[in-house]
Scaffold this active site. Structure first.
Site, mmCIF file in Angstrom:
data_model
loop_
_atom_site.group_PDB
_atom_site.id
_atom_site.type_symbol
_atom_site.label_atom_id
_atom_site.label_comp_id
_atom_site.label_asym_id
_atom_site.label_seq_id
_atom_site.Cartn_x
_atom_site.Cartn_y
_atom_site.Cartn_z
ATOM 1 C CG HIS A 153 4.158 -32.739 -16.325
ATOM 2 N ND1 HIS A 153 5.388 -32.441 -16.864
ATOM 3 C CD2 HIS A 153 3.659 -33.767 -17.035
ATOM 4 C CE1 HIS A 153 5.611 -33.259 -17.864
ATOM 5 N NE2 HIS A 153 4.592 -34.075 -17.997
ATOM 6 C CG ASP B 80 -2.543 -39.578 -18.178
ATOM 7 O OD1 ASP B 80 -3.012 -39.763 -19.313
ATOM 8 O OD2 ASP B 80 -1.435 -39.985 -17.818
HETATM 9 N N1 ACO Z 1 -0.960 -34.679 -5.653
HETATM 10 C C1 ACO Z 1 -0.507 -34.178 -4.496
HETATM 11 N N2 ACO Z 1 0.732 -33.683 -4.297
HETATM 12 C C2 ACO Z 1 1.554 -33.740 -5.342
HETATM 13 C C3 ACO Z 1 1.157 -34.234 -6.595
HETATM 14 C C4 ACO Z 1 -0.160 -34.734 -6.740
HETATM 15 N N3 ACO Z 1 -0.592 -35.225 -7.879
HETATM 16 N N4 ACO Z 1 2.198 -34.163 -7.457
HETATM 17 C C5 ACO Z 1 3.212 -33.618 -6.775
HETATM 18 N N5 ACO Z 1 2.821 -33.354 -5.492
HETATM 19 C C6 ACO Z 1 3.622 -32.692 -4.447
HETATM 20 C C7 ACO Z 1 4.653 -33.603 -3.853
HETATM 21 O O1 ACO Z 1 4.160 -34.297 -2.739
HETATM 22 C C8 ACO Z 1 5.759 -32.633 -3.514
HETATM 23 O O2 ACO Z 1 5.380 -31.978 -2.340
HETATM 24 P P1 ACO Z 1 6.501 -31.490 -1.254
HETATM 25 O O3 ACO Z 1 7.295 -30.422 -1.949
HETATM 26 O O4 ACO Z 1 5.721 -31.035 -0.081
HETATM 27 O O5 ACO Z 1 7.328 -32.724 -0.950
HETATM 28 C C9 ACO Z 1 5.705 -31.604 -4.634
HETATM 29 O O6 ACO Z 1 4.338 -31.628 -5.089
HETATM 30 C C10 ACO Z 1 6.630 -31.918 -5.809
HETATM 31 O O7 ACO Z 1 6.342 -33.244 -6.256
HETATM 32 P P2 ACO Z 1 7.396 -34.244 -6.827
HETATM 33 O O8 ACO Z 1 6.909 -35.641 -6.587
HETATM 34 O O9 ACO Z 1 8.773 -33.869 -6.340
HETATM 35 O O10 ACO Z 1 7.310 -33.890 -8.376
HETATM 36 P P3 ACO Z 1 7.909 -34.749 -9.554
HETATM 37 O O11 ACO Z 1 8.229 -33.802 -10.637
HETATM 38 O O12 ACO Z 1 8.994 -35.651 -9.069
HETATM 39 O O13 ACO Z 1 6.681 -35.707 -9.970
HETATM 40 C C11 ACO Z 1 4.678 -36.465 -10.966
HETATM 41 C C12 ACO Z 1 5.848 -35.485 -11.057
HETATM 42 C C13 ACO Z 1 5.207 -37.902 -10.842
HETATM 43 C C14 ACO Z 1 3.878 -36.368 -12.255
HETATM 44 C C15 ACO Z 1 3.806 -36.111 -9.741
HETATM 45 O O14 ACO Z 1 3.277 -34.816 -9.898
HETATM 46 C C16 ACO Z 1 2.671 -37.127 -9.522
HETATM 47 O O15 ACO Z 1 2.873 -38.142 -8.866
HETATM 48 N N6 ACO Z 1 1.445 -36.849 -10.070
HETATM 49 C C17 ACO Z 1 0.356 -37.777 -9.961
HETATM 50 C C18 ACO Z 1 0.490 -38.895 -10.976
HETATM 51 C C19 ACO Z 1 0.235 -38.414 -12.389
HETATM 52 O O16 ACO Z 1 -0.770 -37.760 -12.688
HETATM 53 N N7 ACO Z 1 1.137 -38.795 -13.300
HETATM 54 C C20 ACO Z 1 1.016 -38.473 -14.738
HETATM 55 C C21 ACO Z 1 2.066 -37.503 -15.156
HETATM 56 S S1 ACO Z 1 1.859 -37.031 -16.828
HETATM 57 C C22 ACO Z 1 2.369 -38.376 -17.661
HETATM 58 O O17 ACO Z 1 3.253 -39.071 -17.323
HETATM 59 C C23 ACO Z 1 1.646 -38.668 -18.835
#
Ligand code: ACO
Length: 420
Positions: free
Chosen positions: A300, A357
């Protein structure tokens, strides 16, 4: 609150600092470009406050979520979804009379104009219900074109009719006749009946499912400046009407990084189970970033400790499935994967925890809601939040159209006639 100093190119600039009611501190850069010629660069807006807002407070480090000051845990335990709608949109809890009027209005406006039913005939039978939701939301503006004239009535219409549209979208997808709203039922019960009743058989709403849906709607009701709420504000800032702004917010929610994650979580769990249930392989792929695969329902932007909604839903999933006598292998798999992920350095180092979720889909499944409808369920929950943001923005004095700048990185001037 003092000022922040910026030194650039031998000159020093003072920028005002503002403080929110929970001690959040921000550098006010609204005059930065006029004073310095500089802009800030923050794609993804991770360090950018797009507005001041009095609706929802989140402290992601401590896992705190409050609607209008009330902790989510207390709301989840005590409130009805309609009370939460009122609280978010109007800022205070409704007294007895206000709630009675609001609930009555929310009930009486559930019917769709008969002609609007015809829209459903044109959608492809395999349409994703989110596509139907988005287009039906903007189609509302064709029936209620002056939504700025009587905002309160249109807020009611939107909230009341959205669940009828959602249920009709489902009925369309399975080829069953539409079930009209029955107005002595609560918001969640009315929706469940429109989803699951068939004309030839009596239908009674199961109170366990009604309560479960009430909880899910409440936990999704607002989450400050998330992608869809920000879209609602962005579109609304051009003075686009309530329905147009909502349609845009529905589209923003659809994506798998946002509200579409609930569908993707279940698909992920089902695929792992179909491949024999060994989630280790899958987690390895995630850690190795193979094909960009992510653990859906994890991570998140704001929560860096735990998501309080996920904690409530994990407990609720256990309780609700138990009460319903459902033994879903996906719930056990999800719990095992959560535990395994939380002990992996990859997830620990990046502060990745289950989000709202991760468990919501498992409860929806137990309720009989098909996977493709999960994100539509999120729409129904999030609507009051979107409306509250749209209304707050429209009522704040001096709100400008949302129009970010950019750092241009393209070609420098070249002449058309110079190119061969
Ligand atoms: N699985 C694996 N790795 C992840 C995940 C995940 N679910 N989420 C983040 N990371 C990693 C990224 O690859 C990144 O790694 P790095 O530093 O080596 O490059 C690091 O964690 C930071 O991730 P970002 O994408 O920069 O985080 P951001 O805050 O932009 O994204 C998000 C947040 C979109 C929710 C992301 O965590 C994600 O894609 N999660 C999966 C989808 C999801 O569950 N979405 C629902 C969110 S809650 C909602 O909207 C109701």
């Amino acid at each position: 609150m003092g000022t922040a100093k910026l030194t650039y190119d031998g000159k020093e600039y003072e920028l005002p600092v503002v403080e929110g009611s929970e001690g959040e501190i921000a550098i006010d850069v609204r005059k930065l470009r006029a004073q310095t010629g500089l802009i800030t660069l923050d794609s993804g807006y991770g360090s950018t406050g797009s507005c001041t807002s009095a609706i929802t407070f989140i402290n992601g480090e401590e896992g705190i979520l409050r609607y209008r000051g009330y902790p989510i845990e207390e709301i989840a335990q005590n409130a009805k979804f309609s009370e939460v709608c009122y609280l978010l949109i109007y800022g205070e809890r409704a007294n007895k009379e206000e709630l009675a009027t609001f609930t009555d209005e929310l009930t009486r406006h559930t019917l769709l104009h008969e002609d609007m039913k015809k829209f459903f005939e044109g959608y492809h039978p395999n349409s994703h219900p989110m596509a139907i939701m988005a287009s039906m939301m903007s189609s509302m503006a064709t029936y209620y074109p002056d939504s700025d004239a009587d905002v309160d009535s249109n807020i009611i219409r939107l909230l009341a009719k959205a669940k009828t549209i959602a249920a009709f979208a489902y009925k369309k997808s399975i080829g069953q006749p539409f079930i009209y709203p029955q107005n002595d039922l609560s918001y969640p019960a009315n929706f469940l009946r429109m989803m699951f009743a068939v004309p030839s058989e009596p239908y009674t709403v199961d109170p366990i499912i009604e309560q479960a849906l009430n909880l899910l709607l409440i936990l999704h009701a607002d989450h400050e400046q998330n992608c869809s709420a920000s879209t609602m504000r962005m579109v609304g800032s051009s003075e686009a009407n309530l329905y147009a702004s909502t349609s845009a917010a529905v589209c923003a929610l659809w994506g798998p990084r946002h509200g579409g994650a609930n569908q993707k979580v279940i698909e992920m769990l089902e695929n792992i189970l179909a491949d024999g249930g060994d989630y280790r392989d899958f987690l390895n792929k995630v850690k190795n970033k193979e094909d960009g695969v992510r653990l859906m329902g994890f991570g998140h932007r704001v929560y860096k400790n735990f998501d309080p909604r996920a904690q409530l839903l994990k407990k609720a999933a256990d309780r609700i499935l138990d009460q319903m006598g459902v033994d879903d292998p996906l719930l056990n798999l999800a719990k095992e994967m959560e535990q395994a992920a939380l002990s992996e350095p990859y997830f620990v180092e990046r502060n990745l925890y289950p989000n709202v979720d991760f468990y919501s889909g498992i409860i929806y499944r137990a309720m009989g809601i098909p996977t493709e409808m999960f994100t539509v369920m999120f729409v129904l929950g999030r609507l009051p939040g979107w409306i509250a943001h749209w209304k707050e923005m429209r009522e704040q004095p001096g709100v400008r159209i949302h129009r970010p700048r950019q750092v241009y990185t393209g070609a420098n001037l070249r002449r058309w006639n110079d190119d061969k």
